[in-house]
Each structure stands twice: as C-alpha cells, then as structure tokens.
Design an enzyme around this catalytic site. Sequence first.
Site, PDB file in Angstrom:
ATOM      1  N   ASP A  78      -3.394  12.458 -66.083  1.00  0.00           N
ATOM      2  CA  ASP A  78      -2.188  12.799 -66.831  1.00  0.00           C
ATOM      3  C   ASP A  78      -0.931  12.516 -66.027  1.00  0.00           C
ATOM      4  O   ASP A  78      -0.962  12.346 -64.808  1.00  0.00           O
ATOM      5  CB  ASP A  78      -2.219  14.259 -67.260  1.00  0.00           C
ATOM      6  CG  ASP A  78      -2.266  15.231 -66.089  1.00  0.00           C
ATOM      7  OD1 ASP A  78      -2.959  14.941 -65.098  1.00  0.00           O
ATOM      8  OD2 ASP A  78      -1.602  16.287 -66.158  1.00  0.00           O
ATOM      9  N   GLU A 145      -3.669  17.867 -64.589  1.00  0.00           N
ATOM     10  CA  GLU A 145      -3.266  18.322 -63.261  1.00  0.00           C
ATOM     11  C   GLU A 145      -1.836  18.838 -63.270  1.00  0.00           C
ATOM     12  O   GLU A 145      -1.501  19.828 -62.617  1.00  0.00           O
ATOM     13  CB  GLU A 145      -3.403  17.161 -62.265  1.00  0.00           C
ATOM     14  CG  GLU A 145      -3.197  17.562 -60.809  1.00  0.00           C
ATOM     15  CD  GLU A 145      -1.766  17.439 -60.328  1.00  0.00           C
ATOM     16  OE1 GLU A 145      -1.489  17.848 -59.192  1.00  0.00           O
ATOM     17  OE2 GLU A 145      -0.901  16.929 -61.083  1.00  0.00           O
TER      18      GLU A 145
END
Length: 484
Positions: A78, A145
């Site tokens: 991400d 994350e």
Amino acid sequence: MRVLEGLKPERVMYYFEEISKIPRCSYDEQRISNYLVNLGKNLGLEVIQDEALNVIIKKPAYKGYENSPIVILQGHMDMVGEKTNDSNHNFSKDPIKMEIDGDYIIARETTLGADNGIAVAMALAILESKDIPHPTLEVLITSNEESGMSGAEALSPSNIEGKILINIDSEEEGKILVSCAGGERNIITIPIEWKELSEKKELYELIVTGLKGGHSGMEINKSRGNANKIMGRILNTLNRNVDIDLCYIEGGSKSNAIPRYAKIIVGIPRSDIEETKGIISNIEKDLKFELNSSDKDIKLGINKIQNNRYRAFSKDTKEKIIASLMLLPNGVHSMSMDIEGLVESSNNVGVIKTVEDEIAIEISIRSSVGTLKSYISNQIRLLAEIMEIKWERLSSYPAWEYSKESYIRDIFKETYKDIYGKDIDITAIHAGLECGLFKEKFGDMDMVSFGPNMYGVHAPGEKLSISSTERTYELLLKVLERIK
C-alpha cells in the site's frame, strides 16, 4: 512508450511503473494483491494470499545455495495517497502520473508511492530472474502498512519459514536500520450539538494552505507547521475576539502525514467582518515569521460563501473542538540520549473531520520507548476524560529493539565496505517499521532495513533517486550472493 523505459535497473523500473498503474492506497489493496498473486503463479512459484491480502511468494534456491538459510525479502503493497489541492487525481482509479527530472522519478501533484513500491519492484525483479544467485527466498508483501500495520499483525507464523529478514522500506541510501519506533493511533470523538445559524451572520470559509507536510516520523523533527494545530490557534483567537459560529471543520488526510491543509466554515456577524479579516491577516504575519525556515509559503485564506444550508455547532461543541486542537500534544516530545539526532518520541495531530453528527480527531504517536508511548497516549486520554468526550486506541505496534549480534547486519557491513570502500551507517529510525511486529510475532528473527534515497515521502512531489535505486539494488544482489 513507458515513462521509465531505459532506466536501470531495467526490470526493477519496469515493475515499479507497472504497479504504479494499479490503485493501491491503504484499504484499497485487492487489485494490487491479486496482481502479485497472478504474477507469482505465472512464474510457476508457490504463492500464498491470506485474508488480510498479504502475499507470500516462495522461490527455490539458486543452484549451489540449497543449504543456505532462507531469506525473507519484505515490503508493503500500500501507499499513502496525498495530492495537491488543485489536483483532480482519483486514487481509487487513476494511475500515478510520474515523470523524470534529472536523477529523480517524481510525481508532481501526488505522492509517488516509492514508499514502498520500490521494494515490491525489486522483489519482483528477483523473483522472475534466472541468473541471480540467492538462497531460498520468501518474498513477503504486506497489506495496510501505512494505516496501522494490520497486514503484518494478521500474518500467520505458519506461512513463514525464514529467520533472516531484509526489509526494503527505508529511505536513505548508505544506512541500514537496526531499530525503529513503536507507534499507536488514537482517535478522540466530539459529538456535535447543533443550533440554527443566526441570520445576522454571514458564512466565510477559512483555509490554511502552503505547508510542506511530510512523513510524521521522518519529518517531525523539522518543525514544520501542522495545519490542524494552526487552525485551532486561529479559532481560539477569533473566538476570543468575535462572536463566531463554527459550522464545519476538516484538516489533514492521514494520521501519519503532517497535515498541509485545513478548512473551517464560520458564521461571522456582519459588523465584525473587517475585524475578522484583520485578525486573520495578523495571524498570517505571525505564522510567516515563526515558520520562515520550514514553511515560508504558508497562506491563510478567507472567502465569503453563498450557502444557507449550514447549521452551526453549539457553543459547547465549538469550545471542545478549540480546546482539543489547542491542547493536544504535537511534534517532538523527547530526543534520544543514546543516538545523536534521533527523535525518541513524538505525536502528530494528523486528521480532523466532520462526520455527520460528530467531530473525529486522529492522532499518531511514535516512540522507541514503550513507556513514553503510553505516557503520551494517557495525556490524550486524560484530556478527553476532562472534556467528557470519547477516546479510543485504534491500533498499536511495538518498537523494534536493537540486537547486539546480527549475521545479516554483518553481511551488509562487509558487502558495502567491499563495494564502496567505506563503512555503512548503522542507525535507528523514528518512523515505524513492520520489523517490530515481526520480532514480536516470529521471535528470534535476524533483521535489517535499508532502501534507496527518497524525498518528500507522504506528500505531493515525492521523488525517488534513480542512481540510488540502482546502487541499492546492486547492494541487495551482492548481499544475497554472499548468504551461502
């Protein structure tokens, strides 16, 4: 023609551009996760995709490395989606628009996603290779994350065999990280009591713009202006001098990014409009002086709006918002006495938003000392209790503590010295890395973190050094070659 065509390392740049075409902000990772799964399967490799969308791709050892220890190459899929105020970019469907500027790959209007797309690209280039010597590899690409590390938290130990992990989520070449801060996300919620807006008041939009923002771990020590805290200061000053009504407030977009922008809509008595404009002008002058070194382009805007659909917050709600923004701790809390120049603990008032009948303020706490993280969190909780508003811990992850002995750290040191004739810098970082969670989850795991030079991470204009990426990838390949 591809934007990164011809840049080296060619396959790394190819994959970086490919994944940059896929929307992959936190919580919108199904497409990138599926892409990784399909790629791994097309390469004929073992692939695991769990319910959290984490992807693990396993590649057998290169000939002669069958007895070497298993190595985990790790990054996250991400990215933080930030854009300039005038950008029309839609992070849910548009590819990242990147360009070459000298030695840099840059996204002008948005974040680039080199954090952590470049790790994914390096890992994919190694997975597809036929001639790169390496031990058995487990490529671990985690989800979410940037918004709490929930992917790493959900990871099952049964899917991982390796005890050596190379995290490629650092942003400064020539350094390897061996420790990082832990973190916690808090949210306080203020219920809105409404009242009718007086007909004697006109609606105005007040905006804070021109701030640099940035990563709330990497840039927190640069004394950059926080748009939410600045808006609290504006509101407090106005409220003490003018009978304003507050109708709407928003600021920031991610708890782990220093907010660059904030907006309020206020009702101002017609007789006090000129005085209000004068107050705003004076505050802007003060801020330009205070932030001259860090945010000299700060700008406060005040514009009349023609809209009668707004109601106003009650006096109690308004004052709780002002008190929260004025009193919430923000910025550096303490500096490390063990590592010169390292922030030990900090806090970022990252997001404030009006959501139906409540105001939500999201705060990101970081500390390499667990007790200090708890102390800052308790400060926020106590403030909420005093004001009789809701406090909640959204997520928490542990610090990654320094290990005195490390096989993989020694390999990196020796390899770097052989290539460049100088010592690599061994240090710690105030930002959070998933290594802390891995240590807690997997126990005795030998880890380092490294990466190429990146600048402006988590803010529009983020850029990645091309030459640094090439050197970093070369270092990684040499390290893998030596793990035998």
